[in-house]
Design a protein around this motif. Structure first.
Motif, PDB file in Angstrom:
ATOM      1  N   GLN A  12       0.828  -1.194   0.000  1.00  0.00           N
ATOM      2  CA  GLN A  12       0.000   0.000   0.000  1.00  0.00           C
ATOM      3  C   GLN A  12       0.873   1.259   0.000  1.00  0.00           C
ATOM      4  OE1 GLN A  12      -2.442  -0.636   3.515  1.00  0.00           O
ATOM      5  NE2 GLN A  12      -4.088  -1.524   2.289  1.00  0.00           N
ATOM      6  N   VAL A  13       0.260   2.392  -0.315  1.00  0.00           N
ATOM      7  CA  VAL A  13       0.994   3.653  -0.376  1.00  0.00           C
ATOM      8  C   VAL A  13       0.345   4.679   0.543  1.00  0.00           C
ATOM      9  CG1 VAL A  13       1.718   5.578  -1.832  1.00  0.00           C
ATOM     10  CG2 VAL A  13       1.765   3.258  -2.733  1.00  0.00           C
ATOM     11  N   GLY A  69      -5.301   2.503  12.606  1.00  0.00           N
ATOM     12  CA  GLY A  69      -3.893   2.132  12.723  1.00  0.00           C
ATOM     13  C   GLY A  69      -3.336   1.509  11.457  1.00  0.00           C
ATOM     14  N   SER A  70      -4.202   0.866  10.670  1.00  0.00           N
ATOM     15  CA  SER A  70      -3.775   0.183   9.452  1.00  0.00           C
ATOM     16  C   SER A  70      -3.752   1.081   8.231  1.00  0.00           C
ATOM     17  CB  SER A  70      -4.713  -1.007   9.167  1.00  0.00           C
ATOM     18  OG  SER A  70      -4.707  -1.926  10.244  1.00  0.00           O
ATOM     19  N   ASN A  71      -4.320   2.291   8.337  1.00  0.00           N
ATOM     20  CA  ASN A  71      -4.357   3.199   7.190  1.00  0.00           C
ATOM     21  C   ASN A  71      -2.951   3.401   6.628  1.00  0.00           C
ATOM     22  OD1 ASN A  71      -4.259   6.033   5.861  1.00  0.00           O
ATOM     23  ND2 ASN A  71      -6.443   5.637   6.042  1.00  0.00           N
ATOM     24  N   PRO A  72      -2.789   3.398   5.310  1.00  0.00           N
ATOM     25  CA  PRO A  72      -1.465   3.549   4.712  1.00  0.00           C
ATOM     26  C   PRO A  72      -0.742   4.836   5.083  1.00  0.00           C
ATOM     27  CG  PRO A  72      -3.057   2.803   3.078  1.00  0.00           C
ATOM     28  CD  PRO A  72      -3.835   3.170   4.288  1.00  0.00           C
ATOM     29  N   GLN A 296      -6.868   7.358   1.852  1.00  0.00           N
ATOM     30  CA  GLN A 296      -5.693   8.175   2.177  1.00  0.00           C
ATOM     31  C   GLN A 296      -5.987   9.667   2.085  1.00  0.00           C
ATOM     32  OE1 GLN A 296      -5.586   5.831  -0.524  1.00  0.00           O
ATOM     33  NE2 GLN A 296      -3.512   4.988  -0.651  1.00  0.00           N
ATOM     34  N   ILE A 297      -7.057  10.026   1.388  1.00  0.00           N
ATOM     35  CA  ILE A 297      -7.386  11.437   1.176  1.00  0.00           C
ATOM     36  C   ILE A 297      -8.901  11.554   1.023  1.00  0.00           C
ATOM     37  CG2 ILE A 297      -7.136  11.311  -1.349  1.00  0.00           C
ATOM     38  CD1 ILE A 297      -5.781  14.107  -1.175  1.00  0.00           C
TER      39      ILE A 297
END
Length: 385
Positions: A12-13, A69-72, A296-297
Motif C-alpha cells: 500500500q501507499v 492504525g492500518s491506514n497507509p 488516504q485522502i
C-alpha cells in the motif's frame, strides 16, 4: 501528474507518514494527547469509546480502531490502553501488526500511573518517529489511491457545483484504476434507485435497497420517519426543503461509473472503482469510517462551511459558492462556486481538484491539516452497558 508517497511493506501507499498514538479507551485519550504534545511527528484523537460495548457495536468499534492504525498514511502505531477496558490494547495491536507496520503497546495500569505511561509512550514514539523520518517518498499511481467523498452543511448550490465536480473527479480516479468511496447512507435516501441502476450485478443492487431500508428503520425505531424530514436546520437555511433534494445532490458525488460493491462501516473495499460505504450522515463519523476503511485522502464539499478534518487523512475542503469560500478562506481549499458564477464548468473545476489531489499527495498541506483539525468519532450502533 506525478504523485509521491510512502510505499509500505504490504504494497500500500501512504501520502503521509504519521506515527499514531492510538488510545483504545476514553480513559487513555488525554494520556495519548500528552504524548503527542511532547513528540513531534505523532498524531492522536480524543474520543469517548472503548468500554462497556458488546456484540456488533463492539465489533464495529474494534474494526475502526484497527482501520485507523492500518491506514497507509500511518507509518507506525503505539496502542495505548488503560488495562481493564473492553477493547484490550493487545488485541488491537496484534491485528494492526498484520499490516507489517511497527507496533508498540503501552498500558497505563501496567506502567503504574499516567505519568509513567506518558514517559514510556514518549520514549517509544521518539524512536518510531526517527525511523519514520528516514523513509523517502517514491512515485506511485492513482490506482494506489482510495479517495473518500462527503458533503456537509449543504446549500442550494451543492448539487449544482461542488458535488457534480467531485463526481467528475470520482470518474477520473476510477478510470485511472483507483477507488472512490461514496458514503452518507442517510443522505442517499430518495436517490437509491439511481445508484441501484448502476450496480454491477443484482446482488449489489439488492444490497443498495437493504442498507437504505436498514437506515430508515433505525430512525423509525426512534419515532422519526427520516424520509419525510430534513437532515439539519443548516440545510434548510441553505435552501434545501426536503431530504430528497439533499440526497439527489449528494448522489452527484458518485459520478457516473458502475457501483462495484457496498461495504460496512470502516471496512476496506475489496474492489477497485466506485464503492459505497454504509455510514451515517454525521460528518465526523462518516469521515472516520472512510479513513478507517483505508482512504488516504478525502474530498469534502460544503455550502455552509465547516472546519472538519482528520488526524490521519488530508481533507480537501471544497466550497459550493464563492461567498462562503471568501468568508471561510482559512478553512476552505478550493472554490467550486465559480460554476455558479458562470466562470467554470464542473469538468474544469474537477481538473483543478485532481491537480490539488496530486499536490496534497506529494506533501502540500490542506487547511484542515495546518489548523490541526483532528476530528474523530465512531458510528455507535448499540447502547453502552
Amino acid at each position: 501528474m506525478e504523485l509521491l508517497g510512502y510505499r509500505r511493506s504490504n504494497g500500500q501507499v501512504g501520502i503521509r507518514n504519521h506515527v499514531l498514538i492510538l488510545p483504545t479507551i476514553t480513559c487513555a485519550a488525554q494520556t495519548a494527547q500528552r504524548i503527542t504534545e511532547l513528540v513531534d511527528g505523532t498524531v492522536t484523537f480524543i474520543h469517548q469509546h472503548g468500554c462497556a460495548q458488546v456484540g456488533v457495536d463492539y465489533e464495529q468499534t474494534f474494526r475502526t480502531y484497527v482501520g485507523m492504525g492500518s491506514n497507509p498514511n500511518v507509518y507506525g502505531v503505539i496502542v495505548l490502553g488503560l488495562g481493564c477496558e473492553t477493547h484490550q490494547a493487545n488485541r488491537i495491536a496484534e491485528k494492526i501488526k498484520e499490516t507489517g507496520k511497527p507496533v508498540e503497546m503501552v498500558s497505563i495500569q501496567e506502567e503504574g500511573s499516567t505519568l509513567d505511561a506518558i514517559a514510556q509512550g514518549a520514549k517509544m514514539a521518539v524512536k518510531m518517529v526517527q525511523e519514520a523520518s528516514r523513509q523517502k517518498r517514491v512515485p506511485f499511481d492513482f490506482s494506489d489511491l482510495i479517495v473518500g467523498t462527503e458533503c456537509g452543511g449543504s446549500d442550494a448550490c451543492s448539487g449544482l457545483s461542488a458535488n457534480p465536480a467531485v463526481g467528475e473527479v470520482s470518474d477520473m480516479i476510477v478510470d485511472r484504476g483507483g477507488t472512490a468511496i461514496l458514503a452518507e447512507t442517510t443522505e442517499l435516501i430518495g436517490a437509491e434507485h439511481l445508484l441501484a441502476a448502476r450496480a454491477v450485478d443484482d446482488r449489489v443492487a439488492k444490497r443498495v435497497y437493504e442498507v437504505i431500508e436498514a437506515m430508515e428503520n433505525r430512525s423509525i425505531q426512534m419515532g422519526v420517519d427520516i424520509r419525510t424530514g430534513n437532515p439539519s436546520p443548516g440545510n434548510i437555511q441553505g435552501g434545501l426543503s426536503t431530504l430528497e433534494e439533499k440526497s439527489l445532490g449528494a448522489a452527484k458525488k458518485a459520478g457516473s461509473r458502475p457501483l462495484q460493491e457496498l461495504v460496512h462501516y470502516a471496512e476496506p473495499p475489496t474492489k477497485k472503482g466506485l464503492v459505497w460505504m454504509d455510514t451515517p450522515g454525521h460528518d465526523i463519523e462518516q469521515l472516520t469510517g472512510m479513513v478507517a476503511g483505508g482512504a488516504q485522502i478525502v474530498l469534502f464539499t460544503s455550502g455552509r462551511g465547516t472546519p472538519t478534518g482528520s488526524p490521519i487523512a488530508p481533507t480537501i475542503k471544497i466550497s459550493t459558492n464563492t461567498s462562503m469560500f471568501e468568508r471561510m478562506y482559512d478553512n476552505m481549499d478550493i472554490n467550486a462556486g465559480t460554476i455558479i458564477d458562470g466562470k467554470e464548468t464542473p469538468k474544469e473545476v474537477a481538473k483543478r481538484i485532481l491537480e490539488e489531489i496530486a499536490e496534497v499527495c506529494s506533501g502540500k498541506k490542506t487547511k484542515a491539516e495546518i489548523l490541526k483539525q483532528h476530528d474523530f468519532g465512531i458510528w455507535r450502533i448499540g447502547p453502552t452497558f
